[in-house]
Design an enzyme around this catalytic site. Structure first.
Site, PDB file in Angstrom:
ATOM      1  N   LYS A  35      25.949  11.987  26.913  1.00 24.75           N
ATOM      2  CA  LYS A  35      26.290  13.368  27.283  1.00 24.75           C
ATOM      3  C   LYS A  35      25.015  14.202  27.413  1.00 24.75           C
ATOM      4  O   LYS A  35      24.836  14.956  28.363  1.00 24.75           O
ATOM      5  CB  LYS A  35      27.212  13.952  26.200  1.00 24.75           C
ATOM      6  CG  LYS A  35      27.999  15.146  26.641  1.00 24.75           C
ATOM      7  CD  LYS A  35      28.966  15.585  25.552  1.00 24.75           C
ATOM      8  CE  LYS A  35      30.388  15.164  25.837  1.00 24.75           C
ATOM      9  NZ  LYS A  35      31.369  15.757  24.943  1.00 24.75           N
ATOM     10  N   LYS A 205      42.229  33.275  14.104  1.00 26.04           N
ATOM     11  CA  LYS A 205      42.205  32.264  15.174  1.00 26.04           C
ATOM     12  C   LYS A 205      43.525  31.489  15.221  1.00 26.04           C
ATOM     13  O   LYS A 205      44.153  31.355  16.274  1.00 26.04           O
ATOM     14  CB  LYS A 205      41.017  31.313  14.936  1.00 26.04           C
ATOM     15  CG  LYS A 205      40.946  30.141  15.882  1.00 26.04           C
ATOM     16  CD  LYS A 205      40.678  30.556  17.306  1.00 26.04           C
ATOM     17  CE  LYS A 205      40.909  29.402  18.257  1.00 26.04           C
ATOM     18  NZ  LYS A 205      40.762  29.767  19.662  1.00 26.04           N
ATOM     19  N   ALA A 253      57.296  30.722  32.241  1.00 30.88           N
ATOM     20  CA  ALA A 253      58.232  29.618  31.993  1.00 30.88           C
ATOM     21  C   ALA A 253      57.739  28.386  32.733  1.00 30.88           C
ATOM     22  O   ALA A 253      57.152  28.484  33.812  1.00 30.88           O
ATOM     23  CB  ALA A 253      59.622  30.014  32.479  1.00 30.88           C
ATOM     24  N   GLY A 254      57.962  27.232  32.160  1.00 30.04           N
ATOM     25  CA  GLY A 254      57.494  26.003  32.804  1.00 30.04           C
ATOM     26  C   GLY A 254      57.781  24.804  31.934  1.00 30.04           C
ATOM     27  O   GLY A 254      58.746  24.808  31.154  1.00 30.04           O
ATOM     28  N   GLY A 258      50.077  22.814  26.565  1.00 24.58           N
ATOM     29  CA  GLY A 258      49.374  21.601  26.128  1.00 24.58           C
ATOM     30  C   GLY A 258      47.945  21.997  25.832  1.00 24.58           C
ATOM     31  O   GLY A 258      47.679  23.128  25.423  1.00 24.58           O
ATOM     32  N   CYS A 261      44.055  23.008  22.128  1.00 26.00           N
ATOM     33  CA  CYS A 261      44.117  24.034  21.082  1.00 26.00           C
ATOM     34  C   CYS A 261      45.533  24.340  20.565  1.00 26.00           C
ATOM     35  O   CYS A 261      45.792  24.186  19.369  1.00 26.00           O
ATOM     36  CB  CYS A 261      43.453  25.309  21.576  1.00 26.00           C
ATOM     37  SG  CYS A 261      41.677  25.094  21.797  1.00 26.00           S
TER      38      CYS A 261
HETATM   39  N1  LIG Z   1      38.293  23.744  24.201  1.00 24.32           N
HETATM   40  C1  LIG Z   1      38.721  24.985  24.025  1.00 24.32           C
HETATM   41  O1  LIG Z   1      39.297  25.603  24.907  1.00 24.32           O
HETATM   42  C2  LIG Z   1      38.491  25.681  22.704  1.00 24.32           C
HETATM   43  C3  LIG Z   1      38.651  27.070  22.615  1.00 24.32           C
HETATM   44  C4  LIG Z   1      38.425  27.695  21.391  1.00 24.32           C
HETATM   45  C5  LIG Z   1      38.071  26.946  20.281  1.00 24.32           C
HETATM   46  N2  LIG Z   1      37.942  25.583  20.392  1.00 24.32           N
HETATM   47  C6  LIG Z   1      37.537  24.832  19.205  1.00 24.32           C
HETATM   48  O2  LIG Z   1      36.147  24.507  19.372  1.00 24.32           O
HETATM   49  C7  LIG Z   1      35.886  23.227  18.794  1.00 24.32           C
HETATM   50  C8  LIG Z   1      35.254  22.319  19.841  1.00 24.32           C
HETATM   51  O3  LIG Z   1      36.194  22.115  20.869  1.00 24.32           O
HETATM   52  P1  LIG Z   1      35.771  21.425  22.255  1.00 24.32           P
HETATM   53  O4  LIG Z   1      36.963  21.513  23.140  1.00 24.32           O
HETATM   54  O5  LIG Z   1      34.480  21.963  22.712  1.00 24.32           O
HETATM   55  O6  LIG Z   1      35.573  19.912  21.760  1.00 24.32           O
HETATM   56  P2  LIG Z   1      34.889  18.713  22.537  1.00 24.32           P
HETATM   57  O7  LIG Z   1      35.582  17.497  22.070  1.00 24.32           O
HETATM   58  O8  LIG Z   1      34.836  19.006  24.004  1.00 24.32           O
HETATM   59  O9  LIG Z   1      33.379  18.729  22.024  1.00 24.32           O
HETATM   60  C9  LIG Z   1      33.006  18.406  20.735  1.00 24.32           C
HETATM   61  C10 LIG Z   1      31.603  17.803  20.792  1.00 24.32           C
HETATM   62  O10 LIG Z   1      31.111  17.637  19.469  1.00 24.32           O
HETATM   63  C11 LIG Z   1      30.303  16.466  19.466  1.00 24.32           C
HETATM   64  N3  LIG Z   1      30.096  16.008  18.087  1.00 24.32           N
HETATM   65  C12 LIG Z   1      30.955  15.353  17.271  1.00 24.32           C
HETATM   66  N4  LIG Z   1      30.377  15.129  16.094  1.00 24.32           N
HETATM   67  C13 LIG Z   1      29.133  15.650  16.143  1.00 24.32           C
HETATM   68  C14 LIG Z   1      28.070  15.731  15.226  1.00 24.32           C
HETATM   69  N5  LIG Z   1      28.181  15.233  13.993  1.00 24.32           N
HETATM   70  N6  LIG Z   1      26.931  16.341  15.605  1.00 24.32           N
HETATM   71  C15 LIG Z   1      26.807  16.848  16.855  1.00 24.32           C
HETATM   72  N7  LIG Z   1      27.793  16.812  17.775  1.00 24.32           N
HETATM   73  C16 LIG Z   1      28.948  16.221  17.420  1.00 24.32           C
HETATM   74  C17 LIG Z   1      31.077  15.497  20.330  1.00 24.32           C
HETATM   75  O11 LIG Z   1      30.264  14.440  20.786  1.00 24.32           O
HETATM   76  C18 LIG Z   1      31.546  16.423  21.457  1.00 24.32           C
HETATM   77  O12 LIG Z   1      30.618  16.447  22.530  1.00 24.32           O
HETATM   78  C19 LIG Z   1      37.215  22.732  18.235  1.00 24.32           C
HETATM   79  O13 LIG Z   1      37.308  23.080  16.893  1.00 24.32           O
HETATM   80  C20 LIG Z   1      38.237  23.505  19.048  1.00 24.32           C
HETATM   81  O14 LIG Z   1      39.449  23.667  18.362  1.00 24.32           O
HETATM   82  C21 LIG Z   1      38.127  24.938  21.577  1.00 24.32           C
END
Ligand SMILES: NC(=O)c1ccc[n+]([C@@H]2O[C@H](COP(=O)([O-])OP(=O)(O)OC[C@H]3O[C@@H](n4cnc5c(N)ncnc54)[C@H](O)[C@@H]3O)[C@@H](O)[C@H]2O)c1
Length: 443
Positions: A35, A205, A253-254, A258, A261
């Protein structure tokens, strides 16, 4: 300010790029070396509108570094922002393995005072626990640390807009000076701050996502009744949404919600409630409605068309438009339901998918099932000979597909709109037998 964003996923990469664009010196760190290599080559590992251009611009400016070196990540910045994943375990609670790994890495490489900012969505009590864990591992007289909760509210598909224009910035902590430093990160955004203790920030949150999930399930439950009594749910939602106490948002509605989150955060709240021995009946029912919404829609399809042996074209496997994220995707689950019903062939179009391997099934498909799914990248060929088209994601290009032409190519002109996205009158005018979710069509 020097900031390391730990975890370069959807949230981490967006946050790192936006912070660099705001003028900070940013390191985006991830354990996933591939990545990081792709990001250094200016290739986004996921799809998000506008982010690729920002990545190219900032790589050239030198204000951001992508690294998989943990020592660099921890030692070079005072601010460490955690945005690693917190997926659900099979029991419903959030898996904190990645958070735990980050704490270990911080404790190993700490070289000075640090403010640890938690952007990941973490269960109530986690920030306090993180602080205790770090205090047990680190000589805090030598290396003072402070933990601050700063939950993220961005939405995939509009992540950049949401990051530059946050509805609010929630900061939970115990030390006034650390909270003030976190505020400074965002000072050029002109955002509204809400400061509180750890538990309140964490709960804001979860309660926000829980509320939005219930709101979607509410309109879907009303849609089930509207469908039986001839009320048009789009009109109902529009009329309801004009009341500022209700607002039109998340009244769609739908086939249900998913993504990475809502399902996970609802599960965590229900898990916590169970631990605390209280019944969150409303949230539980919201989850039940969502879990059964696809089966409800498939039943609706079957009331028009027997599915066994049919060819169906499904539009969309991303959990929503403008993202390639298929985590807990209703489109994917709907395909699995159709396979269970004995559909002969499922054709799939999604702008982010070019091969079957790119579909993230929610269960293990057997060979026979996966052979019945075909990905189409050319829209003009996809509709030939199908018995029905089912729309599951609101990609804008689906609205401009050649519907007038397609209707002449299909075996039977059924169009099931699982997102109430297309114009029923227009589709009917072309000759489609249009069926939406509780949507009345003029005869
Ligand atoms: N995706 C969303 O829309 C969204 C919105 C708000 C909050 N969140 C929250 O944010 C957090 C991240 O979500 P995301 O969708 O970005 O997840 P994601 O899976 O896209 O990304 C997580 C990243 O963390 C990396 N990772 C894992 N362990 C690690 C470590 N020890 N050191 C460094 N990197 C590490 C993974 O390789 C991955 O690239 C979650 O808690 C999620 O609930 C997500």
């Amino acid at each position: 300010m020097k900031i390391t964003v730990i975890g370069s996923g959807y949230v981490g990469t967006t946050t790192a790029l936006v912070l660099a664009d705001l003028g900070h010196e940013v390191i985006s760190y991830d354990v996933d070396k591939l990545k990081i290599k792709r990001l250094n080559d200016a290739i986004l590992p996921f799809s998000e509108p506008g982010l690729d251009r920002l990545l190219q611009k900032l790589l050239q400016s030198g204000r951001i570094i992508f690294s998989s070196d943990s020592q660099t990540a921890i030692t070079q910045s005072e601010m460490l922002m955690i945005s690693v994943g917190t997926p659900s375990t099979s029991s419903g609670n959030a898996d904190l393995t990645y958070i735990q790994q980050v704490l270990e890495v911080i404790a190993t490489h700490i070289n000075g005072p640090k403010i640890i900012i938690t952007k990941s969505t973490v269960p109530i009590g986690t920030n306090r626990w993180m602080k205790q864990q770090l205090e047990a591992k680190i000589d805090t007289n030598k290396y003072p640390i402070e933990v601050v909760s700063n939950p993220e509210f961005l939405r995939e598909g509009s992540a950049l807009h949401d990051s530059y224009h946050p509805s609010r910035t929630v900061i939970g902590g115990e030390e006034h000076s650390a909270i003030e430093k976190v505020k400074q990160i965002y000072s050029s955004l002109g955002t509204s701050y809400f400061t509180c203790n750890y538990e309140t920030a964490e709960m804001i949150k979860y309660a926000s996502n829980g509320f939005l999930a219930v709101k979607i399930s509410y309109i879907n439950e009303i849609a089930r009744l509207a469908d039986l009594v001839g009320a048009d749910i789009e009109g109902v939602a529009a009329g309801m949404g004009m009341d500022p106490r209700i607002s039109p948002h998340h009244l769609y509605a739908g086939i249900g919600y998913g993504g990475s989150c809502f399902p996970k955060d609802v599960d965590e709240l229900l898990y916590l409630a169970k631990q605390k021995k209280i019944n969150l009946g409303l949230l539980k029912q919201g989850k039940r409605i969502n879990d059964s919404q696809i089966a409800w829609f498939v039943q609706k399809i079957e009331s028009h068309l027997s599915l066994e042996g049919k060819r169906i074209l499904v539009l969309g496997v991303a959990f929503k438009e403008d993202t390639d994220d298929q985590r807990e995707s209703p489109g994917v689950r709907l395909i699995e339901h159709l396979l269970d019903k004995g559909v002969d062939e499922i054709r799939v179009i999604d702008p982010t998918v070019t091969s079957l391997e790119q579909i993230h099934w929610s269960k293990n498909l057997n060979n026979n099932d996966s052979q019945r799914v075909n990905i189409f990248t050319k829209e003009d060929e996809a509709a030939i000979g199908v018995h029905a088209v089912v729309l599951t994601t609101t990609w804008s290009q689906f609205a401009t597909y050649p519907w007038a032409d397609w209707v002449t190519k299909v075996e039977s002109p059924y169009l099931f709109d699982g997102r109430n996205f297309l114009n029923p009158q227009e589709m009917q005018h072309y000759g489609w037998n249009y069926v939406g979710v509780a949507r009345s069509v003029l005869k």
